[in-house]
Design a protein around this motif. Structure first.
Motif, short mmCIF file in Angstrom:
data_model
loop_
_atom_site.label_atom_id
_atom_site.label_comp_id
_atom_site.label_asym_id
_atom_site.label_seq_id
_atom_site.Cartn_x
_atom_site.Cartn_y
_atom_site.Cartn_z
N THR B 29 12.23 -31.65 -46.69
CA THR B 29 12.46 -33.10 -46.71
C THR B 29 13.45 -33.46 -47.82
O THR B 29 14.34 -34.31 -47.62
CB THR B 29 11.13 -33.85 -46.92
OG1 THR B 29 10.21 -33.41 -45.93
CG2 THR B 29 11.29 -35.35 -46.80
N MET B 52 10.95 -37.76 -36.11
CA MET B 52 9.58 -37.80 -35.63
C MET B 52 9.19 -36.58 -34.79
O MET B 52 8.03 -36.20 -34.71
CB MET B 52 9.33 -39.07 -34.80
CG MET B 52 9.63 -40.36 -35.54
SD MET B 52 8.61 -40.55 -36.99
CE MET B 52 9.73 -41.27 -38.17
N THR B 54 9.59 -33.65 -35.42
CA THR B 54 9.05 -32.53 -36.22
C THR B 54 7.52 -32.50 -36.18
O THR B 54 6.91 -31.46 -36.42
CB THR B 54 9.50 -32.61 -37.69
OG1 THR B 54 9.23 -33.92 -38.16
CG2 THR B 54 10.97 -32.29 -37.86
N GLY B 55 6.90 -33.65 -35.86
CA GLY B 55 5.44 -33.68 -35.71
C GLY B 55 4.99 -32.74 -34.60
O GLY B 55 3.94 -32.11 -34.70
N GLY B 99 -2.48 -34.87 -40.87
CA GLY B 99 -1.11 -35.08 -40.37
C GLY B 99 -0.54 -36.41 -40.85
O GLY B 99 0.61 -36.48 -41.29
N ALA B 100 -1.37 -37.46 -40.77
CA ALA B 100 -0.92 -38.79 -41.20
C ALA B 100 -0.59 -38.77 -42.69
O ALA B 100 0.40 -39.36 -43.13
CB ALA B 100 -1.99 -39.81 -40.88
N CYS B 103 2.63 -36.88 -43.26
CA CYS B 103 3.75 -37.73 -42.78
C CYS B 103 4.04 -38.83 -43.80
O CYS B 103 5.20 -39.08 -44.15
CB CYS B 103 3.37 -38.32 -41.43
SG CYS B 103 4.48 -39.61 -40.88
N VAL B 107 7.69 -38.88 -45.32
CA VAL B 107 8.53 -40.02 -44.92
C VAL B 107 8.56 -41.05 -46.05
O VAL B 107 9.63 -41.56 -46.43
CB VAL B 107 8.00 -40.64 -43.60
CG1 VAL B 107 8.75 -41.94 -43.29
CG2 VAL B 107 8.16 -39.67 -42.45
N LEU B 136 7.75 -44.81 -35.93
CA LEU B 136 6.45 -44.28 -36.35
C LEU B 136 5.34 -44.77 -35.41
O LEU B 136 4.46 -44.00 -35.03
CB LEU B 136 6.13 -44.71 -37.79
CG LEU B 136 6.73 -43.86 -38.90
CD1 LEU B 136 6.46 -44.50 -40.26
CD2 LEU B 136 6.16 -42.44 -38.88
N TRP B 143 1.83 -37.89 -31.22
CA TRP B 143 1.28 -36.87 -32.13
C TRP B 143 -0.21 -36.65 -31.85
O TRP B 143 -0.68 -35.52 -31.85
CB TRP B 143 1.45 -37.32 -33.60
CG TRP B 143 2.86 -37.26 -34.11
CD1 TRP B 143 3.88 -36.53 -33.59
CD2 TRP B 143 3.38 -37.97 -35.23
NE1 TRP B 143 5.03 -36.75 -34.33
CE2 TRP B 143 4.76 -37.61 -35.34
CE3 TRP B 143 2.86 -38.85 -36.16
CZ2 TRP B 143 5.58 -38.11 -36.33
CZ3 TRP B 143 3.69 -39.34 -37.16
CH2 TRP B 143 5.04 -38.98 -37.24
#
Lengths: 307, 250
Positions: B29, B52, B54-55, B99-100, B103, B107, B136, B143
């Motif tokens: 990143t 996105m 990449t999720g 995951g959230a 992210c 991000v 998102l 996702w």
């Protein structure tokens, strides 16, 4: 019954055409140490796995602490501790981390409980060693620690002494006896090491080929296995008279088929033989008998096999 | 359930591989942010909105952080009376929260850097932030569907290598073939809405591709994302629960 802890009626598990457990009935009451005895593949583990929800029964009813039905059984299972087959944990976590994970998951209050239970099974000093590097004995101890962590009312242990060294076996036995005595923990323990079960169990269930053959208390089993002289005669009443009047023996029983079991004068069978013959009793056979748990079990499965 | 999720997240926080993965993602990143910094904050934010997808790539890795190494330990949970539903949804929820969190960190970190250190015009920057938010919101259900699929595979397939390889192969090779077959079967052709819909259903990650996002920032796009994402979630969870509740746990 009010003090029934575990009850199974017609419990069955079928894998394709193979019946792993065939309509097994089982009752364990509060405070019992119940030894489930059977050969490898007899169905011991499958029964425990059904009780612990690891496998779904094909048919039959299960009751835990008087609770039936899936939801109620799930609640009841939170009062149990189980160690089934080889203990499995997260390989990358230490003993303390593994137990802490389950403590959080189960909502058990107080971090101290993890240290207490690790001390109880003698694993307090394993430090940063992760589970994947544990010996089999250490894995067994950690499995037992998890089973004990929620102070269970019922402990379900499947072959728990596999991998323990002799000292560990003695400690393990003493721990179970102490839990049973001090906390009234009911214990279901399966093993094929019968000598060890003989040191613990207050009740036995014998299983073979998926079928429960017999449930018997330790005292009743002891009575059945008591050493005796067994004599087969032509006239049991006359033989009884001879025993009482000539030898003064009162500790005997008459079984069907003119069979007498004599529980005294065990060291002098020739004296009994002589007295019976002189008393006019035709002796068809006489032998010294007596059995331990192993003999009893082997005789039982041998009998079933030849039936 | 809360205890279960808490324990799962605690467990992940004890895995060294989690921190390695986090370091790799953070480094990637940082590199990406550095490469996109020349055009100012707005350019960076627009670039972030195209990442996105990449999720989809990270889903198996994040799911494996929760599910990994635990197949044989499931018996400890069931024997204590935790329902199979609790186990299934608890682990999935933990993976989604993880995951959230990742992210948000990546991000959020990238945008915060841009906001604080790069030149930004007021209106333009607001538009760019809206774009990131829009992407998102659309990416979230997709996702969820992909995570549910990975989680189901992780629970049902013993070999990690097999299910992870299967996941990537299916999406990279299997699904384009399915789309092609669907085109032949239903007689639909590229550049039609029906084709886009079939592609979105069979290859949900395509909804997150920059090429799709470029000229489709509409409420219909959101509808498709939520429909397809939640559809995949329902299908994967349905199959997962059905098989997991019947399976013997050893």
């Amino acid at each position: 019954m009010a003090n029934e802890i575990l009850s199974a009626r017609g419990l069955t598990k079928r894998y394709g055409h193979h019946l792993a457990v065939d309509h097994a009935d089982l009752t364990i009451t509060q405070g019992q140490i119940y030894g489930l005895v059977g050969r490898n593949g007899a169905g011991k583990t499958t029964i425990i796995r059904m009780v612990t929800a690891q496998t779904v029964p094909t048919e039959g009813e299960l009751s835990l602490f008087g609770e039936t039905g899936e939801r109620a059984l799930s609640r009841a299972r939170s009062r149990t501790g189980a160690m089934v087959e080889t203990p499995s944990f997260y390989p990358y976590l230490t003993a303390r981390q593994n137990l802490e994970y389950y403590r959080l998951q189960r909502g058990i209050p107080g971090k101290r409980v993890v240290d207490e239970v690790l001390e109880e099974v003698d694993l307090a000093s394993t430090g940063k060693k992760t589970f994947k590097n544990f010996s089999l004995g250490m894995k067994q101890r950690l499995g037992l620690a998890l089973a004990l962590m929620n102070r269970p009312d019922l402990l379900l242990l499947d072959e728990p002494i596999n991998g323990l060294d002799p000292e560990g076996i003695v400690e393990f036995r003493n721990l179970l006896l102490r839990l049973n005595r001090e906390r009234q923990t009911t214990i279901l323990i399966s093993s094929h090491i019968l000598s060890e079960l003989g040191n613990l169990a207050t009740c036995y269930g014998f299983i073979d080929n998926g079928r429960m053959l017999e449930q018997i208390t330790a005292s009743a089993l002891e009575e059945k296995c008591r050493a005796c002289i067994e004599a087969r005669v032509d006239n049991a009443s006359q033989a009884a008279l001879v025993l009482e009047q000539q030898l003064g023996i009162r500790d005997y029983e008459v079984l069907p088929g003119n069979v007498l079991r004599i529980y005294s004068s065990l060291d002098a069978p020739q004296r009994v033989t002589q007295a019976l013959v002189e008393g006019g009793v035709a002796l068809q056979g006489i032998e010294s008998r007596g059995a331990n748990l192993e003999d009893y079990f082997l005789a039982m499965i041998g009998g079933v096999r030849h039936a | 359930m809360l205890n279960y999720i808490k324990a799962e997240l605690w467990k992940v926080s004890r895995r060294p591989v989690f921190y390695i993965l986090l370091a790799v993602l953070a480094a990637s990143t940082a590199l990406f942010t550095a490469m996109c910094s020349s055009g100012g904050f707005s350019y960076l934010a627009e670039a972030v909105s195209t990442t996105m997808v990449t999720g989809f790539l990270a889903a198996p890795l994040l799911v494996q952080l929760v599910d990994g190494g635990g197949a044989e330990a499931l018996k400890n949970e069931l024997s204590f009376g935790l329902g199979r539903g609790t186990v299934y949804w608890g682990k999935l929820s933990a993976a989604l929260i993880l995951g959230a969190g990742v992210c948000l960190m990546l991000v959020g970190g990238s945008l915060l850097y841009g906001w604080l250190l790069l030149p930004r015009g007021g209106e333009e920057a607001g538009k760019a932030l809206n774009l990131v938010g829009f992407c998102l919101i659309g990416a979230l259900p997709v996702w969820c569907g992909l995570f549910a699929m990975c989680h189901t595979l992780a629970l049902l397939v013993r070999s990690t290598a097999a299910w992870v390889a299967g996941y990537y192969l299916t999406f990279f090779i299997g699904q384009p073939i399915l789309v092609f077959l669907a085109m032949l079967l239903f007689n639909v052709y590229e550049a039609t809405e029906a084709f886009s819909l079939i592609t979105a259903i069979l290859m949900p990650y395509s909804l997150l591709m920059p090429s799709v996002l470029e000229d489709w920032l509409t409420s219909q796009y959101q509808l498709w994302c939520w429909g397809v994402g939640l559809g995949w979630l329902a299908a994967a969870a349905g199959v997962g629960m059905l098989l997991f509740t019947r399976r013997d746990v050893r």
